[in-house]
Design a protein around this motif. Structure first.
Motif, PDB file in Angstrom:
ATOM      1  N   ARG A 257       0.961  -1.171  -0.097  1.00  0.00           N
ATOM      2  CA  ARG A 257      -0.011   0.050   0.380  1.00  0.00           C
ATOM      3  C   ARG A 257       1.104   0.844  -0.070  1.00  0.00           C
ATOM      4  N   ARG A 258       2.076   1.373   1.072  1.00  0.00           N
ATOM      5  CA  ARG A 258       2.576   2.699   1.229  1.00  0.00           C
ATOM      6  C   ARG A 258       3.588   2.717  -0.048  1.00  0.00           C
ATOM      7  N   ALA A 259       3.889   1.622  -0.877  1.00  0.00           N
ATOM      8  CA  ALA A 259       4.872   2.077  -1.906  1.00  0.00           C
ATOM      9  C   ALA A 259       3.690   2.062  -3.522  1.00  0.00           C
ATOM     10  N   LYS A 260       2.441   1.890  -2.787  1.00  0.00           N
ATOM     11  CA  LYS A 260       1.524   2.467  -4.248  1.00  0.00           C
ATOM     12  C   LYS A 260       1.186   3.992  -3.642  1.00  0.00           C
ATOM     13  N   LYS A 263       4.243   6.010  -5.257  1.00  0.00           N
ATOM     14  CA  LYS A 263       4.253   6.173  -6.604  1.00  0.00           C
ATOM     15  C   LYS A 263       2.799   7.471  -7.218  1.00  0.00           C
ATOM     16  N   LEU A 264       2.306   7.288  -6.527  1.00  0.00           N
ATOM     17  CA  LEU A 264       0.830   7.908  -6.780  1.00  0.00           C
ATOM     18  C   LEU A 264       1.312   9.493  -6.518  1.00  0.00           C
ATOM     19  N   ILE A 265       2.208   9.464  -5.918  1.00  0.00           N
ATOM     20  CA  ILE A 265       2.738  10.926  -4.256  1.00  0.00           C
ATOM     21  C   ILE A 265       3.580  11.127  -6.038  1.00  0.00           C
ATOM     22  N   GLU A 267       4.229  10.581  -9.416  1.00  0.00           N
ATOM     23  CA  GLU A 267       3.442  10.973 -10.528  1.00  0.00           C
ATOM     24  C   GLU A 267       2.276  12.710  -9.889  1.00  0.00           C
ATOM     25  N   ALA A 268       2.127  12.665  -9.504  1.00  0.00           N
ATOM     26  CA  ALA A 268       0.914  13.421  -8.656  1.00  0.00           C
ATOM     27  C   ALA A 268       1.563  15.423  -8.895  1.00  0.00           C
ATOM     28  N   PHE A 269       2.937  14.755  -7.775  1.00  0.00           N
ATOM     29  CA  PHE A 269       3.413  16.011  -7.944  1.00  0.00           C
ATOM     30  C   PHE A 269       4.278  16.391  -9.126  1.00  0.00           C
ATOM     31  N   LYS A 270       5.030  15.141 -10.545  1.00  0.00           N
ATOM     32  CA  LYS A 270       5.613  15.525 -11.042  1.00  0.00           C
ATOM     33  C   LYS A 270       4.017  16.632 -12.041  1.00  0.00           C
ATOM     34  N   GLU A 279      -4.127  24.560 -16.118  1.00  0.00           N
ATOM     35  CA  GLU A 279      -5.238  23.811 -15.651  1.00  0.00           C
ATOM     36  C   GLU A 279      -5.449  21.879 -15.450  1.00  0.00           C
ATOM     37  N   ALA A 280      -5.056  21.518 -17.171  1.00  0.00           N
ATOM     38  CA  ALA A 280      -5.638  20.276 -17.515  1.00  0.00           C
ATOM     39  C   ALA A 280      -4.831  19.137 -16.013  1.00  0.00           C
ATOM     40  N   LYS A 281      -3.041  20.748 -16.272  1.00  0.00           N
ATOM     41  CA  LYS A 281      -2.424  18.643 -15.212  1.00  0.00           C
ATOM     42  C   LYS A 281      -2.895  19.109 -13.944  1.00  0.00           C
ATOM     43  N   GLN A 282      -3.026  20.356 -13.883  1.00  0.00           N
ATOM     44  CA  GLN A 282      -3.441  20.439 -11.929  1.00  0.00           C
ATOM     45  C   GLN A 282      -4.614  19.474 -11.808  1.00  0.00           C
ATOM     46  N   ALA A 283      -5.042  19.985 -12.808  1.00  0.00           N
ATOM     47  CA  ALA A 283      -6.203  18.476 -12.659  1.00  0.00           C
ATOM     48  C   ALA A 283      -6.286  17.283 -12.980  1.00  0.00           C
ATOM     49  N   ARG A 284      -5.504  16.344 -13.210  1.00  0.00           N
ATOM     50  CA  ARG A 284      -5.092  14.893 -13.152  1.00  0.00           C
ATOM     51  C   ARG A 284      -4.285  14.863 -12.210  1.00  0.00           C
ATOM     52  N   GLY A 285      -3.136  15.816 -12.076  1.00  0.00           N
ATOM     53  CA  GLY A 285      -2.790  15.919 -10.107  1.00  0.00           C
ATOM     54  C   GLY A 285      -3.322  15.150  -9.554  1.00  0.00           C
ATOM     55  N   LEU A 286      -4.331  16.205  -9.519  1.00  0.00           N
ATOM     56  CA  LEU A 286      -5.349  16.306  -8.255  1.00  0.00           C
ATOM     57  C   LEU A 286      -5.719  14.563  -7.445  1.00  0.00           C
ATOM     58  N   GLU A 287      -6.880  14.536  -9.286  1.00  0.00           N
ATOM     59  CA  GLU A 287      -7.439  12.991  -9.891  1.00  0.00           C
ATOM     60  C   GLU A 287      -5.855  11.788  -8.637  1.00  0.00           C
ATOM     61  N   VAL A 288      -4.752  11.703  -9.598  1.00  0.00           N
ATOM     62  CA  VAL A 288      -4.387  10.862  -8.914  1.00  0.00           C
ATOM     63  C   VAL A 288      -3.867  10.566  -7.748  1.00  0.00           C
ATOM     64  N   LEU A 289      -3.587  11.849  -6.879  1.00  0.00           N
ATOM     65  CA  LEU A 289      -3.774  12.954  -5.746  1.00  0.00           C
ATOM     66  C   LEU A 289      -4.638  11.632  -4.508  1.00  0.00           C
TER      67      LEU A 289
END
Length: 841
Positions: A257-260, A263-265, A267-270, A279-289
């Motif tokens: 779980r913590r490894a996932k 990895k998600l964090i 990807e979101a920060f990137k 704004e599209a990248k910001q929205a996608r990043g928050l969806e990953v977060l």
């Protein structure tokens, strides 16, 4: 290997016992000869030497804290004996250190954990011998760790989502290596007296928390052979979380779980930090977060909670926000607690509960969250849900102001425009808070054509940000360079400022900064003079000279440069480069605050809070601290909310304004009331809407917003959210008139005097208020003209009713209705319009 280690340990103990036995014998012999002095010395010489050594040791031990019994016993003995014993103990410690180091070198590898535990079971007497040696020789030996022979203990990376285990934090076993322990022994002689006091109790007291360790403690080497910070047991570069937990033998599902999550964090920060304007990248990043938040990551839950609450890059979902805040708050996250406190206060996704809101705000403030601290400061200042307390508000607001002042000192704050929606509607374009896009393009056209003033203006806007333009140091540098090459002093000064501060687009260069400051100052530019003063004060690019710095600051301050006024206040306050003078410091701080400098307000707040140079005033200090706190990064939400409102999303804007209103922002309170008054928020019913609007109008009016006071009068006059009360309406109108001579309030007072509603019916007073309204505002000229015309007709009608019998029997309200005066005013307006049209033709 096990047998050899055991033999070596026994040998060390036996050597120590023999040496310490010699110390006891030596001490007995010396005690038997007390007063005789060294052999071969006369009685006078011995007495003189004794007195000299006694004086030196008294001075040496002056700062050592020992109990009174030990002091009395020490004074009864001759000091040379104590010094001889200390010297002998240093030799013992050196021998002990050498012996332990030899033992350490011979033990090549640590014992397996099972072998070490078995060996510990067969050696229960070793700790007893060690305690006996410590008490007999007054030597503080390091406690043997429980896992000395086992594999080194791994440091566990801290996770904010995990609760602290008090048992593992308090009385934690010593995990230092044997080399560290032996090195510690060599420092014991410098703390001898203090350690004797500790050992008299029969045990060594360990600190309760490792945070209490001395900050002067040198960096040590932990069992992982990684360098750690002083006073800390954590490595500066910890192992990845997944690797640590594998070594801790955690549950495999938890490790996965913590490894996932990690990895998600990543990807979101990137996505979110690659291009913040996308704004599209910001929205996608928050969806990953959000996926990481569903995997129970605390920080992701808080971030996505506020994004869902405000509908920023995520769909507006107050239910999801509530669930995420609850999950993070259960793990003690202060910002999540502040979010729950806000939702309890506003009654969003749950029933309104002020008591629970206060509890969550309190815990969030104790955790250091800025939202919660500002909310608690405002509640104590205004007496909302708590007893009004200036001192309590001072504590909360000062903490936030300290953070804001630190950010401002580092140049991390931009300019935030505060736009009131009511004023924007009443006077569109009058506030000039935002620059029109066409106007910006026009200035850019002029700058591209070589207009120096346009280049400097655009350079300043891109350098500082504000008025609808984001910070862009790359563009600012280009504009300033073009204008500086043309000889513009302002551009040269700002270019020097950019070189002095440095940024991501420009490397810091003090020599180049000094050159541009000098070029600008030679032309009498105050920004250049201030830059030279800063260079001389701090010795950047030139030899430090506080006297010259003061001269340049004074020259810039005389031209009204606010930064120079602030710096002069600091110099007078601290006595740097000039004689300390609190009155002059207060003067320059006040001048800086009048120009709106945040640090000017902050410095004045400190003086009023502490009573230095002026009489202490808690109320003034709180107001100043509140002003500073409301200029921090939290205020950036004002612009976000305004953008959402203009883009047709009143619900998201309303929620952001509501949070800021809870923190005490008067602009947000008036905007919340305005949105509710217009019925644009779809979260509440009609009756509840007016009640909430009335509450926010009241809070905004209490902070001095005159239009909010007028709206309070309107609500009491028409019965919106409360009962109809003409007297209360008249009181609010009168307060708005007395505070800032509001023309609308004066017009309303004239009408109420005319009709006798809540006030005594008096046509003469009505005419007086109408005339004052027309004089205070040109926009009131037309309605006042119509009102005065109607008033003249009423005056004529009243005259005929008083002097003729025919008009006495005519009742205008019975004949034409209750609003006959409104119909008459409308008819007069139509007649006036017809006359104006005929005159134009």
């Amino acid at each position: 290997m096990n047998t050899r280690s055991t033999i070596l340990c026994y040998s060390s103990v036996l050597i120590l016992g023999a040496i310490l036995a010699g110390v006891d014998t030596r001490q007995t012999d010396l005690n038997s000869d007390v007063g005789n002095g060294p052999v071969g010395s006369t009685k006078d010489e011995r007495g003189k030497q004794t007195e000299d050594k006694e004086t030196q040791n008294v001075e040496k031990n002056k700062n050592v804290i020992i109990n009174q019994d030990a002091v009395n016993k020490q004074k009864q003995k001759y000091q040379p004996i104590v010094n001889t014993e200390a010297l002998r103990k240093e030799q013992i410690q050196q021998q002990l250190q050498e012996t332990l180091e030899q033992s350490q070198q011979q033990i090549k590898q640590p014992l397996p954990q099972k072998t070490q535990q078995k060996q510990a079971q067969h050696q229960p007497h070793e700790s007893q011998q060690q305690t006996h040696l410590e008490n007999s020789g007054n030597l503080r030996l390091p406690t043997k760790p429980q896992n000395q022979g086992s594999s080194p203990q791994r440091f566990k990376q801290s996770n904010p989502s995990e609760k602290l285990d008090e048992k593992s934090t308090i009385n934690q076993p010593d995990t230092r290596s044997t080399t560290q322990k032996s090195a510690k022994v060599s420092d014991i002689s410098t703390q001898k007296t203090k350690q004797e006091h500790v050992h008299t109790s029969g045990h060594i007291q360990q600190p309760l928390l490792k945070k209490q360790a001395s900050v002067d403690q040198p960096a040590t080497v932990n069992p992982l052979n990684e360098r750690t910070e002083a006073g800390s047991s954590r490595p500066t570069t910890p192992k990845p979380a997944v690797e640590i937990e594998k070594e801790e033998n955690l549950d495999p599902e938890e490790i996965e779980r913590r490894a996932k999550v990690k990895k998600l964090i990543d990807e979101a920060f990137k996505l979110m930090f690659e291009d913040r304007d996308d704004e599209a990248k910001q929205a996608r990043g928050l969806e990953v977060l959000l996926e990481a938040a569903r995997l129970n990551d605390t920080e992701s839950q808080v971030t996505c909670g506020f994004a869902s609450l405000f509908g920023r890059y995520l769909p507006l979902n107050v239910t999801l926000a509530w669930e995420l805040f609850q999950a993070a708050s259960a793990k003690g996250h202060p910002k999540a607690q502040a979010g729950i406190g806000f939702m309890y206060t506003a009654g969003i996704s749950t029933d309104s509960n002020q008591a629970k809101a206060l509890v969550y705000y309190t815990f969030g403030a104790l955790g250091g969250d800025v939202y919660a601290q500002m909310a608690m400061g405002y509640r104590h200042w205004a007496g909302i849900g708590v007893t009004q307390s200036c001192e309590a508000a001072l504590v909360y607001y000062s903490k936030v102001a300290d953070k804001v002042a630190d950010e401002v000192s580092k140049g991390m704050m931009g300019i935030v425009q505060r736009i009131r929606l009511f004023d924007e509607q009443e006077n569109p374009g009058s506030n000039g808070a935002l620059l029109d896009e066409d106007l910006i393009q026009y200035y850019q056209f002029l700058a591209d054509k070589g207009d120096v003033q346009a280049q400097v203006g655009l350079g300043q806007l891109n350098y500082q940000g504000g008025r609808g333009i984001a910070r862009n140091h790359n563009r600012a540098l280009e504009y300033f360079r073009n204008a500086a090459e043309a000889g513009n002093a302002n551009a040269q000064a700002y270019l020097g400022k950019m070189y002095s501060e440095g940024s991501s687009v420009l490397k810091q260069d003090n020599a180049t900064a000094f050159k541009y400051f000098k070029m600008a100052a030679d032309q009498g530019n105050p920004v250049g003079e201030f830059g030279l003063g800063s260079s001389y004060l701090q010795g950047r690019g030139v030899k430090q000279d506080q006297h010259k710095a003061f001269q340049y600051f004074n020259a810039a301050a005389e031209q009204g440069w606010v930064d120079a006024q602030l710096q002069l206040g600091k110099m007078y306050f601290s006595g740097v480069g000039v004689k300390k003078d609190y009155k002059m410091a207060f003067k320059f701080f006040n001048l800086a605050s009048q120009s709106g400098h945040i640090l000017g307000f902050y410095s004045l707040a400190q003086m009023h809070a502490s009573g230095i140079g002026i009489m202490r005033s808690c109320h003034t200090a709180v107001e100043l601290y509140k002003n500073v706190a409301e200029r921090g990064r939290v205020s950036e939400m004002l612009m976000d909310a305004h953008s959402m409102y203009k883009n047709g999303d009143p619900d998201s804007a309303f929620l952001q304004y509501s949070l800021l209103a809870e923190l005490g922002y008067e602009v947000a309170q008036s905007n919340v009331a305005y949105i509710l008054d217009k019925g644009e928020a779809s979260l509440f019913g009609v009756n509840e809407t007016y009640q909430r609007a009335l509450l926010n109008w009241q809070r905004a009016a209490a902070q001095g917003y005159t239009n909010a006071r007028v709206k309070l009068g309107d609500y009491h006059y028409y019965g919106h959210g409360t009962d109809i009360d003409y007297e209360a309406a008249a009181n609010h109108y009168r307060m708005a008139y007395e505070q800032q001579h509001n023309p609308q309030a004066m017009f309303n007072l004239g009408y109420m005097h005319e009709q006798g509603l809540g006030l005594k019916r008096d046509i003469h007073l009505a005419k007086r208020f109408y005339d004052m309204a027309a004089d205070s505002s040109t926009e009131a000229y037309l309605p006042v003209t119509l009102a005065l015309t109607k008033l003249a007709l009423l005056f004529t009608l009243q005259y005929f009713q008083d002097h003729t019998d025919f008009w006495q029997h005519i009742d205008m309200e019975a004949t034409f209705g209750h609003y006959w005066d409104v119909y008459l005013a409308t008819l007069l307006a139509m007649l006036l319009g017809v006359v104006m049209i005929l005159r134009r033709n």
